[in-house]
Design an enzyme around this catalytic site. Structure first.
Site, PDB file in Angstrom:
ATOM      1  N   ASP A  99       2.707   4.400   1.300  1.00 23.72           N
ATOM      2  CA  ASP A  99       1.585   5.402   0.489  1.00 23.72           C
ATOM      3  C   ASP A  99       2.088   6.784   1.100  1.00 23.72           C
ATOM      4  O   ASP A  99       2.121   7.224   2.209  1.00 23.72           O
ATOM      5  CB  ASP A  99       0.191   5.149   0.938  1.00 23.72           C
ATOM      6  N   HIS A 328      -7.971  -0.061  -4.098  1.00 31.66           N
ATOM      7  CA  HIS A 328      -9.110   0.237  -2.776  1.00 31.66           C
ATOM      8  C   HIS A 328      -9.947   1.531  -3.133  1.00 31.66           C
ATOM      9  O   HIS A 328     -10.759   1.910  -2.301  1.00 31.66           O
ATOM     10  CB  HIS A 328      -7.826   0.910  -1.714  1.00 31.66           C
TER      11      HIS A 328
HETATM   12  C1  GLC Z   1      -6.502   8.860  -3.725  1.00 31.75           C
HETATM   13  C2  GLC Z   1      -6.612   7.695  -2.678  1.00 31.75           C
HETATM   14  C3  GLC Z   1      -7.893   7.620  -2.365  1.00 31.75           C
HETATM   15  C4  GLC Z   1      -7.952   8.680  -1.496  1.00 31.75           C
HETATM   16  C5  GLC Z   1      -7.740  10.184  -2.205  1.00 31.75           C
HETATM   17  C6  GLC Z   1      -7.470  11.426  -1.185  1.00 31.75           C
HETATM   18  O1  GLC Z   1      -7.381   9.030  -4.700  1.00 31.75           O
HETATM   19  O2  GLC Z   1      -6.398   6.525  -3.593  1.00 31.75           O
HETATM   20  O3  GLC Z   1      -8.198   6.467  -1.636  1.00 31.75           O
HETATM   21  O4  GLC Z   1      -9.565   9.150  -1.004  1.00 31.75           O
HETATM   22  O5  GLC Z   1      -6.820   9.963  -2.805  1.00 31.75           O
HETATM   23  O6  GLC Z   1      -6.241  10.971  -0.643  1.00 31.75           O
END
Ligand code: GLC
Ligand code: CA
Length: 559
Positions: A99, A328
């Site tokens: 990620d 998630h």
């Molecule tokens: C994305 C992620 C999420 C996170 C957000 C801030 O949407 O998938 O889980 O809270 O970015 O990084």
């Protein structure tokens, strides 16, 4: 990996490391836990894993708040653990993607800490600071409250699109951009297969920073229209690609909310910024906005079908898509898409088939393959996810009762999919020997990875796409949605030269007739045990899905 678009053949499995497998029994999943479960993933048939953030982090947003891009969070292990995981996964033929969170860092990142110490520090230019006695504008952050946070001893504010512990990086600064590119390239040099790229459409902000008409009783206005996919972002995204991804044969999956369909050509396809992007238009069908859970919709299958069709057509016209029904940030698909009395194994299998055979790379979120459902929580204190807590209090502020607020949060909470993976029926589900960081779901003693029919069904789906007689049709075939079916039935065909494969799904709680001669079809997969035929029709059970070809069909005559 010589094939240019190798990722089109992958089935990608998303791992939430905190909840996958705890190897050292501290209640928190970890890298060695993932490594232990590689044989499970191999047997499932997936070919790539995407691991949510494992980098050093205070874990306010479970790793999406990074304090060292090139360190491993000690809760998860060490860099040596990661290297071992990568090596073992690759040995089994499983690629690893990580990620990439580059819109913001943690406020505990040394860059931000340096910036705080000294007004003259060059690191002030790494973030977005504005001087003034009040907030520079009325934008609301994604996790609630103002996007601005005041510094303790100065009349200065910093900007955060998400939590206040996630200050946004200043992409206008070329020096910052170069730091990011160097970091990305060092990870790619390690041999990972690519990245899922977090919140990437947020990196360009409208530089006027002007206030908006309020859209809530808090007097604030969602920051999205000023901070997401704004003009000028193309310069950053092209540079990002040229300085990093393009030099490697890697896959990039953009989390790119806020991109209108007219611009998909810039994001994907030949010359696009990414290999593929997620489209949230149909996955967020149950809410008007992914961040305001109290704004629920009364969606119908017909509307869902139209959105899905449009999405697939746009992706097909422009390039390649990343198909998913869970992640998630989303609730469990069975709980979202299927009416309460019909949430059976068969229905879990049907919803799986509906999306899995679409054109694009299928993503499976951990334990989706078990047919898991949402975990209902009774009080707000049982939630860990920051956005659940924000949505609860904001719903109440908007005039809903605490019970209603809890209802919205239970339906949408990101904790629904973050519960520990139930490997078996033992205490703590074989996830850990000790109380996990987040409670197991109540259903786990009866629904886990042991003798689970949904899991067996997912294995079949994966095998069909990867190795079956029609695997090339399911991977490379074009997609065409069929109109001559009832509103509640979603039907499409995949076509490759003279071969055609059909997927029909009844996404409703009523029986539906479709005009098919049961005697003339060859079933590859059925979510249910039987297929009921009535004269020239097939009668689909509620939430039944079938995948089949027509015997002796010559392309063009089959619908
Ligand atoms: C994305 C992620 C999420 C996170 C957000 C801030 O949407 O998938 O889980 O809270 O970015 O990084
Ligand atoms: Ca652990």
């Amino acid at each position: 990996m010589i094939n240019k678009n190798w990722w089109e053949k992958e089935v990608i499995y998303q791992i939430y490391p905190k909840s996958f497998k705890d190897s050292n029994n501290d209640g928190i999943g970890d890298i060695q836990g993932i490594r232990e479960k590689l044989p499970y993933l191999k047997e499932l048939g997936i070919t790539t894993v995407w691991i949510c953030p494992i980098f050093t982090s205070p874990m306010v947003d479970n790793g999406y708040d990074i304090s060292d891009f090139e360190g491993i969070n000690p809760e998860f292990g060490t860099m040596a653990d990661f290297d071992q995981l990568l090596k073992d996964a690759n040995k089994l033929g499983i690629k690893v993607i990580l990620d990439l969170v580059i819109n913001h860092t943690s406020d505990e990142h040394p860059w931000f800490q340096e910036a705080l110490k000294d007004k003259e520090s060059p690191y002030r230019e790494y973030y977005i600071f504005k001087e003034g006695k009040t907030e520079p504008n009325n934008w609301r952050s994604i996790f609630g409250g103002s996007v601005w946070e005041k510094l303790p001893n100065e009349d200065t504010y910093y900007f955060h699109a998400f939590d206040k512990k996630q200050p946004d990086l200043n992409w206008e600064n070329p020096k910052l951009r170069q730091e990011i590119y160097g970091m990305i390239n060092r990870w790619l040099e390690k041999g990972i297969a690519g990245f899922r790229i977090d919140s990437i459409t947020f990196i360009k902000k409208d530089q006027d920073f002007s206030s908006l008409p309020a859209d809530g009783v808090d007097g604030l206005a969602s920051c999205k229209s000023k901070t997401r996919n704004r003009p000028g972002i193309e310069r950053f995204l092209n540079e990002l690609k040229e300085e990093t991804f393009e030099k490697y044969n890697c896959v990039t999956v953009g989390e790119a909310p806020g991109v209108p369909y007219e611009e998909y050509g810039d994001f994907i396809g030949d010359g696009g910024y990414f290999s593929m992007i997620f489209d949230f238009n149909y996955s967020d069908i149950d809410v008007e906005s992914g961040s305001d859970w109290f704004k629920r919709t009364n969606w119908t299958t017909k509307e869902f079908k139209e959105k899905l069709k449009r999405s697939q057509e746009v992706l097909q016209a422009n390039g390649w898509g990343a198909n998913f029904i869970e992640n998630h940030d989303q609730p469990r698909a069975v709980s979202k898409f299927i009416k309460p009395e019909f949430q059976t194994n068969e229905a879990a299998q049907a919803i799986g088939m509906l999306y899995f055979f679409l054109r694009g790379t299928p993503f499976i979120y951990q334990a989706q393959e078990l047919g898991m459902q949402n975990a209902e929580r009774k009080i707000i204190d049982q939630f860990n996810d920051i956005s659940s807590i924000d949505n609860y209090y904001r719903s109440i502020q908007e005039g809903f009762t605490p019970e209603e607020a809890l209802g919205f949060v239970n339906q949408r909470s990101r904790d629904n999919t973050r519960t520990p993976f139930p490997w078996d029926a033992s205490q703590y589900g074989g996830f850990s020997d000790t109380t996990p960081w987040l409670s197991m779901t109540e259903e786990y003693p009866n629904r886990n990875a042991q003798s689970n029919p949904v899991l067996a069904h997912y294995k079949q789906m994966i095998a069909l796409r990867q190795h079956g007689a029609v695997s090339d049709v399911l991977t490379n075939g074009t997609i065409v949605f069929l109109d001559n079916v009832p509103d509640n039935v979603i039907a499409y065909k995949r076509v490759l030269k003279d071969r055609v494969v059909y997927c029909y799904t009844n996404l409703s709680d009523t029986e539906e007739l479709v005009s098919l001669d049961a005697g003339s079809i060859d079933l590859f997969l059925n979510s249910h045990d039987d297929l009921v035929s009535e004269t020239n029709d097939v009668k689909l059970h509620p939430y039944q899905s079938i995948l089949f070809k027509k015997i002796n069909e010559v392309n063009g005559n089959g619908n």
